[in-house]
Design a protein around this motif. Structure first.
Motif, PDB file in Angstrom:
ATOM      1  N   THR A 125      39.248 -41.528  56.526  1.00 53.85           N
ATOM      2  CA  THR A 125      40.481 -42.051  55.953  1.00 53.85           C
ATOM      3  C   THR A 125      41.201 -42.977  56.742  1.00 53.85           C
ATOM      4  OG1 THR A 125      40.662 -39.886  54.532  1.00 53.85           O
ATOM      5  CG2 THR A 125      42.812 -41.417  54.621  1.00 53.85           C
ATOM      6  N   GLU A 130      36.846 -43.978  52.782  1.00 58.84           N
ATOM      7  CA  GLU A 130      36.647 -43.142  51.722  1.00 58.84           C
ATOM      8  C   GLU A 130      35.990 -43.730  50.532  1.00 58.84           C
ATOM      9  OE1 GLU A 130      41.022 -43.035  51.824  1.00 58.84           O
ATOM     10  OE2 GLU A 130      40.801 -40.982  51.075  1.00 58.84           O
ATOM     11  N   GLY A 131      35.065 -42.979  49.829  1.00 64.45           N
ATOM     12  CA  GLY A 131      34.160 -43.562  48.834  1.00 64.45           C
ATOM     13  C   GLY A 131      33.008 -43.816  49.423  1.00 64.45           C
ATOM     14  N   TYR A 132      32.484 -43.983  50.776  1.00 66.16           N
ATOM     15  CA  TYR A 132      31.431 -44.198  51.617  1.00 66.16           C
ATOM     16  C   TYR A 132      30.599 -43.067  52.118  1.00 66.16           C
ATOM     17  CZ  TYR A 132      32.729 -49.205  50.982  1.00 66.16           C
ATOM     18  OH  TYR A 132      32.988 -50.459  50.828  1.00 66.16           O
ATOM     19  N   ARG A 147      32.737 -49.509  61.192  1.00 66.59           N
ATOM     20  CA  ARG A 147      33.726 -48.558  60.566  1.00 66.59           C
ATOM     21  C   ARG A 147      33.330 -47.183  61.045  1.00 66.59           C
ATOM     22  NH1 ARG A 147      35.113 -52.738  57.485  1.00 66.59           N
ATOM     23  NH2 ARG A 147      37.287 -53.293  57.480  1.00 66.59           N
ATOM     24  N   ASP A 171      29.617 -60.898  61.757  1.00 68.27           N
ATOM     25  CA  ASP A 171      29.759 -62.167  61.719  1.00 68.27           C
ATOM     26  C   ASP A 171      31.185 -62.436  62.036  1.00 68.27           C
ATOM     27  OD1 ASP A 171      31.730 -62.604  58.976  1.00 68.27           O
ATOM     28  OD2 ASP A 171      30.096 -60.798  58.546  1.00 68.27           O
ATOM     29  N   LEU A 173      34.087 -63.583  60.534  1.00 65.91           N
ATOM     30  CA  LEU A 173      35.104 -63.181  59.440  1.00 65.91           C
ATOM     31  C   LEU A 173      35.473 -61.797  59.433  1.00 65.91           C
ATOM     32  CD1 LEU A 173      34.857 -65.453  56.564  1.00 65.91           C
ATOM     33  CD2 LEU A 173      36.475 -65.547  58.241  1.00 65.91           C
ATOM     34  N   THR A 174      34.277 -60.990  59.654  1.00 61.93           N
ATOM     35  CA  THR A 174      34.253 -59.465  59.913  1.00 61.93           C
ATOM     36  C   THR A 174      34.850 -59.225  61.039  1.00 61.93           C
ATOM     37  OG1 THR A 174      32.417 -59.310  58.265  1.00 61.93           O
ATOM     38  CG2 THR A 174      32.786 -57.144  59.810  1.00 61.93           C
ATOM     39  N   ASN A 177      38.572 -59.211  61.240  1.00 60.43           N
ATOM     40  CA  ASN A 177      39.330 -58.070  60.272  1.00 60.43           C
ATOM     41  C   ASN A 177      39.063 -56.617  61.079  1.00 60.43           C
ATOM     42  OD1 ASN A 177      37.906 -56.058  57.626  1.00 60.43           O
ATOM     43  ND2 ASN A 177      39.957 -56.564  58.021  1.00 60.43           N
TER      44      ASN A 177
ATOM     45  N   ILE B  11      34.240 -56.634  51.596  1.00 62.02           N
ATOM     46  CA  ILE B  11      35.333 -56.900  51.854  1.00 62.02           C
ATOM     47  C   ILE B  11      35.870 -57.098  53.299  1.00 62.02           C
ATOM     48  CG2 ILE B  11      35.403 -54.159  52.296  1.00 62.02           C
ATOM     49  CD1 ILE B  11      38.073 -56.234  50.303  1.00 62.02           C
ATOM     50  N   SER B  12      35.128 -56.836  54.115  1.00 63.22           N
ATOM     51  CA  SER B  12      35.390 -56.983  55.473  1.00 63.22           C
ATOM     52  C   SER B  12      35.853 -58.592  55.571  1.00 63.22           C
ATOM     53  CB  SER B  12      34.435 -56.497  56.611  1.00 63.22           C
ATOM     54  OG  SER B  12      34.176 -55.002  56.262  1.00 63.22           O
ATOM     55  N   GLN B  13      34.781 -59.375  55.038  1.00 59.57           N
ATOM     56  CA  GLN B  13      34.747 -60.819  55.454  1.00 59.57           C
ATOM     57  C   GLN B  13      35.644 -61.395  54.725  1.00 59.57           C
ATOM     58  OE1 GLN B  13      30.337 -61.641  54.583  1.00 59.57           O
ATOM     59  NE2 GLN B  13      31.057 -63.351  55.964  1.00 59.57           N
ATOM     60  N   LEU B  15      38.800 -59.963  54.049  1.00 55.27           N
ATOM     61  CA  LEU B  15      40.123 -59.613  54.549  1.00 55.27           C
ATOM     62  C   LEU B  15      40.181 -60.414  55.947  1.00 55.27           C
ATOM     63  CD1 LEU B  15      39.935 -55.533  54.307  1.00 55.27           C
ATOM     64  CD2 LEU B  15      41.473 -57.225  53.039  1.00 55.27           C
ATOM     65  N   ALA B  76      49.758 -54.812  54.755  1.00 57.08           N
ATOM     66  CA  ALA B  76      49.422 -53.271  54.107  1.00 57.08           C
ATOM     67  C   ALA B  76      48.413 -52.304  55.417  1.00 57.08           C
ATOM     68  CB  ALA B  76      48.741 -52.990  52.793  1.00 57.08           C
ATOM     69  N   ILE B  78      45.637 -49.832  56.506  1.00 60.89           N
ATOM     70  CA  ILE B  78      44.015 -49.655  56.046  1.00 60.89           C
ATOM     71  C   ILE B  78      43.966 -49.156  54.617  1.00 60.89           C
ATOM     72  CG2 ILE B  78      42.096 -48.678  56.621  1.00 60.89           C
ATOM     73  CD1 ILE B  78      42.612 -49.462  59.697  1.00 60.89           C
ATOM     74  N   THR B  79      44.637 -47.746  54.426  1.00 62.25           N
ATOM     75  CA  THR B  79      44.563 -47.114  53.459  1.00 62.25           C
ATOM     76  C   THR B  79      45.372 -47.581  52.223  1.00 62.25           C
ATOM     77  OG1 THR B  79      46.256 -45.569  54.268  1.00 62.25           O
ATOM     78  CG2 THR B  79      44.180 -44.759  54.010  1.00 62.25           C
ATOM     79  N   ARG B  81      45.528 -50.787  51.799  1.00 62.41           N
ATOM     80  CA  ARG B  81      45.000 -51.885  51.178  1.00 62.41           C
ATOM     81  C   ARG B  81      43.872 -51.686  50.281  1.00 62.41           C
ATOM     82  NH1 ARG B  81      42.933 -55.092  56.815  1.00 62.41           N
ATOM     83  NH2 ARG B  81      45.002 -56.008  57.127  1.00 62.41           N
ATOM     84  N   LYS B  82      43.085 -50.596  50.389  1.00 60.87           N
ATOM     85  CA  LYS B  82      42.154 -50.171  49.499  1.00 60.87           C
ATOM     86  C   LYS B  82      42.827 -49.793  48.197  1.00 60.87           C
ATOM     87  CE  LYS B  82      39.409 -46.602  50.745  1.00 60.87           C
ATOM     88  NZ  LYS B  82      37.984 -46.785  50.675  1.00 60.87           N
ATOM     89  N   ASN B 137      28.831 -51.382  46.101  1.00 62.51           N
ATOM     90  CA  ASN B 137      29.841 -51.572  47.455  1.00 62.51           C
ATOM     91  C   ASN B 137      31.317 -51.595  47.001  1.00 62.51           C
ATOM     92  OD1 ASN B 137      28.542 -51.541  49.807  1.00 62.51           O
ATOM     93  ND2 ASN B 137      27.552 -53.429  49.078  1.00 62.51           N
ATOM     94  N   ARG B 140      32.512 -48.213  45.859  1.00 66.11           N
ATOM     95  CA  ARG B 140      32.727 -47.194  46.716  1.00 66.11           C
ATOM     96  C   ARG B 140      33.679 -47.506  47.478  1.00 66.11           C
ATOM     97  NH1 ARG B 140      26.597 -47.090  49.303  1.00 66.11           N
ATOM     98  NH2 ARG B 140      25.804 -45.061  48.271  1.00 66.11           N
ATOM     99  N   TYR B 141      34.415 -48.976  47.817  1.00 70.16           N
ATOM    100  CA  TYR B 141      35.387 -49.235  48.297  1.00 70.16           C
ATOM    101  C   TYR B 141      36.691 -48.836  47.772  1.00 70.16           C
ATOM    102  CZ  TYR B 141      38.859 -52.146  50.990  1.00 70.16           C
ATOM    103  OH  TYR B 141      40.196 -52.364  51.564  1.00 70.16           O
ATOM    104  N   GLU B 143      36.691 -46.863  45.288  1.00 67.85           N
ATOM    105  CA  GLU B 143      36.704 -45.331  44.871  1.00 67.85           C
ATOM    106  C   GLU B 143      36.410 -45.251  43.447  1.00 67.85           C
ATOM    107  OE1 GLU B 143      39.036 -42.826  47.435  1.00 67.85           O
ATOM    108  OE2 GLU B 143      39.301 -44.818  48.525  1.00 67.85           O
TER     109      GLU B 143
END
Lengths: 254, 162
Positions: A125, A130-132, A147, A171, A173-174, A177, B11-13, B15, B76, B78-79, B81-82, B137, B140-141, B143
């Motif tokens: 969390t 979550e979800g992965y 992560r 990369d 941008l990642t 973040n 999503i990481s790129q 964000l 926001a 991390i949570t 944001r989701k 992807n 999952r992100y 959910e």
């Protein structure tokens, strides 16, 4: 930082040599420094300066050839279970799911399965995974893999988080973040870990994140200089003060 | 029925892009941005387009500008944001169509093969394999959907919430 800072880890005149076919090589020479509790320290230097060796001596994986590593004032012998490591190439096992990879670090520390599972869920969390839970590393982007690496390190609730080039496989941008999310995690008072030591060759990254930067010279690695970064966060590269720090680090490296 | 595909960028790129722009005061010239990031212009545009689909930025002229929603997401936790991204994705027609399809199934799950067939129907001009992994992807992100690669089952998110 806390006014009465407590020294969490201290290196005293640490030297490390390796036996290679061509003879003995000194990788780290006479390095001394202290990391205070709550500090974010970066160690910057060219590749081959022994940065990773230094980290491995801090978590006890490698003993120094000379000198001592003190943790909470005591000389460290063997692996320090109060530290955890984040790796450049994530260090995930491909046949394990996200949850299983995160649980891995806990298995050496606790036999209590219920506790382990609850820690896994808590840190899934925290890092936004979550979800992965049942995904395999091959199904994940680099950002998500790191992560997982971070959650696995945090789940053992270390007092000291050691990071070896944690953003350099990502990369551009990642990595922006993940640096921001790491700062969020570092400044979150709910977290146990508040002391971080990161090795990087990226000077801007070190300035963006750290309270203090140690600059290593090359072969053998020695401390060429130290710089405290007195800029409020979030730090912006276009800030002229930021550029001044970049110049100062460069001049110490040269 | 034809639907617009989902962004094929993680999503990481996305964000990272919005965080970078917020740090620059919320606006930047796209060409200049690509140069500064040492990214190919085409690649930069793909990330910007993905961020635009999620309502995080818009692109007047040759610039990219952060939307209020983009600022909200960056501020926001991390949570949170989701949750914000999930609310956006819930309204994507393709996501709705997949939800309806799963809801009509017993156990609200289908096999990977069934899902690929369904995608060929929903987004006929897209590469179904690529769309599938992108949906997994984003699913999952947010959910909203889950996928188990061992059993090759794709399922509705809330049906297996732990």
């Amino acid at each position: 930082m806390i006014p009465e800072a407590h020294t969490l880890i201290e290196l005293q005149h640490v030297t490390r040599r390796f036996m290679l076919p061509q003879g003995e090589v000194t990788v780290i020479e006479n390095i001394s420094f202290k990391a205070m509790e709550g500090e974010f320290i970066s160690i910057v230097g060219p590749s081959g300066a022994g940065k990773s060796t230094l980290l491995r001596m801090m978590n006890g994986l490698l003993p120094p050839s000379e000198g001592a590593v003190l943790y909470n004032g005591r000389e460290q012998r063997g692996i320090n279970l109060d530290t955890a490591m984040v790796f450049q190439n994530f260090g995930l096992l491909p046949w394990l799911t996200v949850s299983q990879n995160i649980e891995l670090g806990l298995e050496a520390r606790s036999k209590d399965v219920v506790y382990r599972r609850s820690q896994v869920n808590r840190y899934i969390t925290k890092v936004g995974l979550e979800g992965y839970e049942e995904a395999y590393p091959r199904e994940l982007s680099g950002g998500m893999k790191q992560r997982v690496g971070l959650a696995r390190a945090l789940a053992v609730e270390p007092s000291l988080l050691l990071m070896d080039e944690p953003f350099s496989s990502l990369d551009v941008l990642t990595s922006i973040n993940l640096r921001n999310e790491l700062l969020d995690i570092w400044s979150d008072r709910e977290n146990v870990v508040n002391t971080m030591i990161m090795v990087t060759h990226n000077i801007e990254e070190a300035i963006e994140l750290s309270d203090r930067i140690l600059i290593l010279s090359n072969r053998p690695g020695k401390i060429a200089g130290e710089l405290r970064i007195d800029l409020p966060r979030p730090r912006r590269k276009r800030d002229p003060l930021f550029s001044e720090y970049v110049d100062r680090v460069f001049s110490l490296l040269a | 029925m034809k639907h617009a595909a989902l962004p094929e960028i993680g999503i990481s790129q996305i964000l990272g892009l919005v965080e970078l722009l917020v740090g620059k005061g919320g606006r930047e010239d796209i060409y200049k941005l690509a140069g500064e990031l040492s990214m190919e212009l085409g690649e930069t545009l793909t990330v910007i387009k993905a961020a635009e689909m999620l309502g995080l930025v818009h692109t007047p002229g040759g610039d990219v500008v952060v939307e209020d929603f983009g600022n909200k997401v960056v501020d926001a936790s991390i949570t949170d944001r989701k949750d914000l991204i999930r609310e956006k994705l819930e309204h994507f027609p393709l996501f709705k169509a997949i939800r309806d399809y799963l809801s009509s199934q017993e156990e609200t799950e289908v096999t990977r093969e069934e899902m690929l067939e369904k995608l060929a129907e929903l987004i006929p001009n897209e590469d179904a394999e690529a769309s599938f992994s992108s949906i997994v992807n984003w699913g999952r992100y947010s959910e909203l959907f889950g996928y188990n690669d061992d059993s090759q089952t794709f399922y509705l998110g809330e049906s297996r919430a732990e």
